[in-house]
Scaffold this motif. Structure first.
Motif, PDB file in Angstrom:
ATOM      1  N   LYS A  26      41.930  54.772  43.384  1.00 16.68           N
ATOM      2  CA  LYS A  26      42.224  54.924  42.098  1.00 16.68           C
ATOM      3  C   LYS A  26      43.484  53.840  41.821  1.00 16.68           C
ATOM      4  CE  LYS A  26      43.005  57.439  38.449  1.00 16.68           C
ATOM      5  NZ  LYS A  26      41.697  57.639  37.593  1.00 16.68           N
ATOM      6  N   VAL A  77      46.078  52.356  39.390  1.00 14.71           N
ATOM      7  CA  VAL A  77      47.071  52.857  38.519  1.00 14.71           C
ATOM      8  C   VAL A  77      48.073  51.586  38.035  1.00 14.71           C
ATOM      9  CG1 VAL A  77      46.893  55.146  39.372  1.00 14.71           C
ATOM     10  CG2 VAL A  77      48.572  53.581  40.452  1.00 14.71           C
ATOM     11  N   LYS A  92      53.423  53.048  34.673  1.00 20.16           N
ATOM     12  CA  LYS A  92      53.191  54.452  34.229  1.00 20.16           C
ATOM     13  C   LYS A  92      53.201  55.383  35.453  1.00 20.16           C
ATOM     14  CE  LYS A  92      50.192  52.707  30.436  1.00 20.16           C
ATOM     15  NZ  LYS A  92      48.811  52.523  29.975  1.00 20.16           N
ATOM     16  N   GLU A  93      53.695  56.624  35.155  1.00 22.01           N
ATOM     17  CA  GLU A  93      53.732  57.511  36.264  1.00 22.01           C
ATOM     18  C   GLU A  93      52.303  58.258  36.333  1.00 22.01           C
ATOM     19  OE1 GLU A  93      56.688  60.636  35.223  1.00 22.01           O
ATOM     20  OE2 GLU A  93      58.271  58.958  35.436  1.00 22.01           O
ATOM     21  N   THR A  94      51.991  58.667  37.308  1.00 23.93           N
ATOM     22  CA  THR A  94      51.015  59.516  37.909  1.00 23.93           C
ATOM     23  C   THR A  94      51.381  60.717  37.982  1.00 23.93           C
ATOM     24  OG1 THR A  94      49.802  57.408  39.064  1.00 23.93           O
ATOM     25  CG2 THR A  94      49.105  59.589  39.754  1.00 23.93           C
ATOM     26  N   SER A  95      50.776  61.688  37.367  1.00 24.82           N
ATOM     27  CA  SER A  95      50.990  63.150  37.574  1.00 24.82           C
ATOM     28  C   SER A  95      50.743  63.936  38.731  1.00 24.82           C
ATOM     29  CB  SER A  95      50.318  63.906  36.354  1.00 24.82           C
ATOM     30  OG  SER A  95      48.825  63.938  36.578  1.00 24.82           O
ATOM     31  N   GLU A 123      47.188  64.704  38.945  1.00 27.64           N
ATOM     32  CA  GLU A 123      46.087  63.784  39.089  1.00 27.64           C
ATOM     33  C   GLU A 123      46.057  63.510  40.610  1.00 27.64           C
ATOM     34  OE1 GLU A 123      43.560  60.767  38.349  1.00 27.64           O
ATOM     35  OE2 GLU A 123      43.942  62.421  37.724  1.00 27.64           O
ATOM     36  N   ILE A 124      47.364  63.701  41.476  1.00 23.50           N
ATOM     37  CA  ILE A 124      47.460  63.492  42.991  1.00 23.50           C
ATOM     38  C   ILE A 124      46.740  64.323  43.815  1.00 23.50           C
ATOM     39  CG2 ILE A 124      49.071  63.157  44.934  1.00 23.50           C
ATOM     40  CD1 ILE A 124      51.082  61.831  42.776  1.00 23.50           C
ATOM     41  N   TRP A 140      45.392  54.388  46.758  1.00 24.61           N
ATOM     42  CA  TRP A 140      46.281  54.145  45.308  1.00 24.61           C
ATOM     43  C   TRP A 140      46.389  52.669  45.283  1.00 24.61           C
ATOM     44  CZ3 TRP A 140      46.213  58.395  41.902  1.00 24.61           C
ATOM     45  CH2 TRP A 140      46.396  59.627  42.569  1.00 24.61           C
ATOM     46  N   SER A 185      48.359  50.223  43.096  1.00 22.26           N
ATOM     47  CA  SER A 185      49.420  50.263  42.065  1.00 22.26           C
ATOM     48  C   SER A 185      49.519  48.873  41.695  1.00 22.26           C
ATOM     49  CB  SER A 185      50.643  50.848  42.568  1.00 22.26           C
ATOM     50  OG  SER A 185      51.627  50.698  41.659  1.00 22.26           O
TER      51      SER A 185
END
Length: 322
Positions: free
Chosen positions: A273, A275, A279-282, A285-286, A302, A304
């Motif tokens: 994923k 990202v 930006k914040e990842t909710s 979503e996690i 992840w 980033s």
């Protein structure tokens, strides 16, 4: 969290530059001038295809770029289970091959122009030669088919053949080999019946390129351009440069699927994923990706990416609760 899958540790501990521009092969590398490049055709709508089978084998085996076969086999065009050339590439896959200097791009817009009269005459002559060759091959295959069923044909026809010969006052040869030659010649003299529907043999590409009548001009390929494309490509490029294999991860809710070996023989180990760092990842979503990954025995990687397009990786894997 559980342990990180084998092979991911090397990626997570890499300390070299994350910039995909800085990691490309140097422009003055002497190897570049001698290596064979993969030809990628750029369509009018921006589609990217590889038509040559040798290029596809090298692309997948050497560079780990899989693409997606979207063509059909000439003898079975009315199905979509088994696909063939061409292989369609994503923009990221094509850009990766470009940045490691393993590909060249040609523009297919030239194929929209009508063929000249001379090209049309050469095509019809070539087609007539192919037809004659196919007739000869069909005749050879017909003989082989009859010979393979010799015992069954001979047993089924010999009684009637002897009865007809007796009624007409004809004496058959005493040698069974001579009788079989008569049977075979009679079968070969019959016209070949067709199965009631037409089977189209579709060309893989324009006949002008296949017959070396038209050379497509090379062109530039620009990707990534937008900020979102650069975010995606920065993560994709680093994973590919680390030696992994990747395919689309859309069906698992991610951006990529990560393999530690050949896609044809191994299962993926991670859902990737990508990202943006700012930006914040909710939490939803996690949790969603974690549940999907756990249910199919994978980890979540992840990726980033910050504003400088540097990439940091974090691998998570849920431990089974007992």
């Amino acid at each position: 969290m559980n342990e990180t899958p084998q092979g991911m540790v090397q990626l997570l501990e890499r300390e070299d530059s994350n910039s995909f521009q800085s990691q490309a092969q140097p422009a003055n590398d002497p190897v570049e001038s001698t290596m064979k490049k993969i030809t990628i055709s750029v369509g009018d709508a921006g589609t990217l295809h590889v038509w040559n089978h040798d290029d596809v084998i090298m692309m997948q085996k050497k560079y780990h770029v899989m693409g997606n076969a979207v063509g059909c086999f000439a003898k079975t065009p009315l199905q979509d289970v088994f696909t063939s050339l061409p292989v369609r590439l994503t923009s990221a896959e094509a850009a990766y091959l470009r940045d490691i200097r393993a590909a060249r791009f040609v523009r297919e817009a030239e194929l929209t122009a009508a063929p000249t009269e001379a090209q049309a005459e050469l095509f019809h002559a070539h087609r007539q030669r192919q037809y004659i060759d196919q007739v000869q091959i069909l005749a050879q295959n017909r003989i082989a088919e009859i010979e393979s069923k010799r015992d069954k044909i001979f047993a089924g026809k010999i009684s009637k053949m002897r009865a007809d010969a007796l009624a007409k006052g004809i004496t058959l040869p005493a040698d069974e080999e001579e009788i079989w030659k008569i049977m075979r010649d009679e079968l070969l003299s019959r016209p070949v019946t067709h199965d009631g529907h037409v089977k189209l043999e579709l060309p893989l590409r324009s006949w002008r390129t296949g017959m070396q009548m038209l050379k497509l001009p090379e062109c530039e390929f620009s990707y990534p351009e937008s900020h979102e494309e650069k975010i995606y490509y920065a993560a994709y490029f680093k994973l590919m440069l680390a030696g992994f294999w990747t395919t689309s991860g859309v069906k698992y809710g991610g951006d990529l699927l990560l393999y530690e070996g050949d896609v044809h023989v191994k299962h993926s180990v991670c859902i990737v994923k990508i990202v943006e760092d700012s930006k914040e990842t909710s939490l939803e979503e996690i949790l969603r990706l974690g549940r999907v990954a756990t249910s199919c025995h994978k980890a979540v990687l992840w990726a980033s990416v910050d504003n400088n397009y540097d990439v940091n990786f974090t691998c998570s894997k849920w431990a089974l609760m007992k």
